[in-house]
Design a protein around this motif. Structure first.
Motif, PDB file in Angstrom:
ATOM      1  N   ASN A 100      54.671  31.114  80.309  1.00  0.00           N
ATOM      2  CA  ASN A 100      54.002  30.466  79.185  1.00  0.00           C
ATOM      3  C   ASN A 100      53.748  31.422  78.012  1.00  0.00           C
ATOM      4  O   ASN A 100      54.004  31.077  76.859  1.00  0.00           O
ATOM      5  CB  ASN A 100      52.690  29.836  79.651  1.00  0.00           C
ATOM      6  CG  ASN A 100      52.017  29.047  78.550  1.00  0.00           C
ATOM      7  OD1 ASN A 100      52.475  27.970  78.188  1.00  0.00           O
ATOM      8  ND2 ASN A 100      50.949  29.587  78.005  1.00  0.00           N
ATOM      9  N   GLY A 125      60.351  27.362  83.246  1.00  0.00           N
ATOM     10  CA  GLY A 125      59.089  28.075  83.245  1.00  0.00           C
ATOM     11  C   GLY A 125      58.538  28.228  84.642  1.00  0.00           C
ATOM     12  O   GLY A 125      58.645  27.331  85.472  1.00  0.00           O
ATOM     13  N   VAL A 130      52.607  26.140  82.378  1.00  0.00           N
ATOM     14  CA  VAL A 130      53.024  26.050  80.982  1.00  0.00           C
ATOM     15  C   VAL A 130      52.087  25.075  80.283  1.00  0.00           C
ATOM     16  O   VAL A 130      51.866  23.963  80.770  1.00  0.00           O
ATOM     17  CB  VAL A 130      54.491  25.577  80.861  1.00  0.00           C
ATOM     18  CG1 VAL A 130      54.880  25.373  79.415  1.00  0.00           C
ATOM     19  CG2 VAL A 130      55.432  26.578  81.544  1.00  0.00           C
ATOM     20  N   GLU A 148      59.461  23.065  84.380  1.00  0.00           N
ATOM     21  CA  GLU A 148      58.563  23.946  85.108  1.00  0.00           C
ATOM     22  C   GLU A 148      58.803  23.846  86.606  1.00  0.00           C
ATOM     23  O   GLU A 148      59.164  22.791  87.119  1.00  0.00           O
ATOM     24  CB  GLU A 148      57.128  23.530  84.782  1.00  0.00           C
ATOM     25  CG  GLU A 148      56.097  24.558  85.043  1.00  0.00           C
ATOM     26  CD  GLU A 148      54.753  24.169  84.432  1.00  0.00           C
ATOM     27  OE1 GLU A 148      53.850  25.005  84.510  1.00  0.00           O
ATOM     28  OE2 GLU A 148      54.601  23.060  83.903  1.00  0.00           O
TER      29      GLU A 148
END
Length: 180
Positions: A100, A125, A130, A148
């Motif tokens: 992030n 991510g 995030v 993510e």
């Protein structure tokens, strides 16, 4: 990083790493096969801006890049945003894993905002949650959502992740990776 006292670790055998790479390849394949962003280059470009001693970067950048015949761009000091953006400007990169804070730093960097993102196929991510505001700003700028996931050394990188062909940020860590 982040440990206190005596160092801790998880032992993995070669088969763990190989399995993690194959799982990551199966997860990444739909984005690499997608022709809406043009043909995939013979040599996909992976940005390696995370610590190589961390399983996420080791598997999803280095080893997966090797497996796919890719070109790994090592960002030795991602805290130097100017240097990182200067390096990114030299390549048509396809895969950019980050955390992030890195996504946030990049979208707020004037030089990054001027880059060509037409070849970017996957922004994944991990390592921390995030933030929705960061993900939305990233999507608006790059036209590639942050997908993510969650993993740990003991799972040889990813355990869960959102589908690589997602069209928007979901705010969760997704589904189990193939064969996990």
């Amino acid at each position: 990083g982040g440990t206190t006292g005596v160092a801790k670790g998880a032992m993995l055998v070669h088969a763990n790493i190989t399995g993690g790479v194959l799982v990551s390849e199966a997860w990444l394949k739909p984005a690499m096969d997608d022709t809406t962003k043009g043909p995939m280059p013979e040599c996909p470009v992976f940005i390696s801006a995370l610590p190589m001693y961390h399983i996420f970067c080791l598997v999803t950048c280095m080893w997966l890049g090797f497996r796919m015949g890719g070109h790994n761009i090592l960002i030795a000091n991602p805290r130097d945003m100017d240097g990182m953006v200067d390096t990114l400007a030299k390549y048509k990169f396809n895969v950019l894993p980050a955390v992030n804070t890195m996504f946030n730093g990049l979208v707020n960097h004037a030089g990054f905002q001027k880059l060509d993102f037409s070849s970017l196929r996957v922004s994944n991510g991990g390592g921390m949650a995030v933030q929705r505001a960061v993900a939305e700003k990233w999507l608006a700028l790059t036209k590639t959502p942050i997908v993510e996931g969650f993993g740990l050394t003991e799972t040889s990188s990813g355990a869960t992740c959102n589908p690589v062909m997602a069209t928007e940020y979901s705010g969760d860590v997704g589904m189990p990776m193939p064969n996990t």
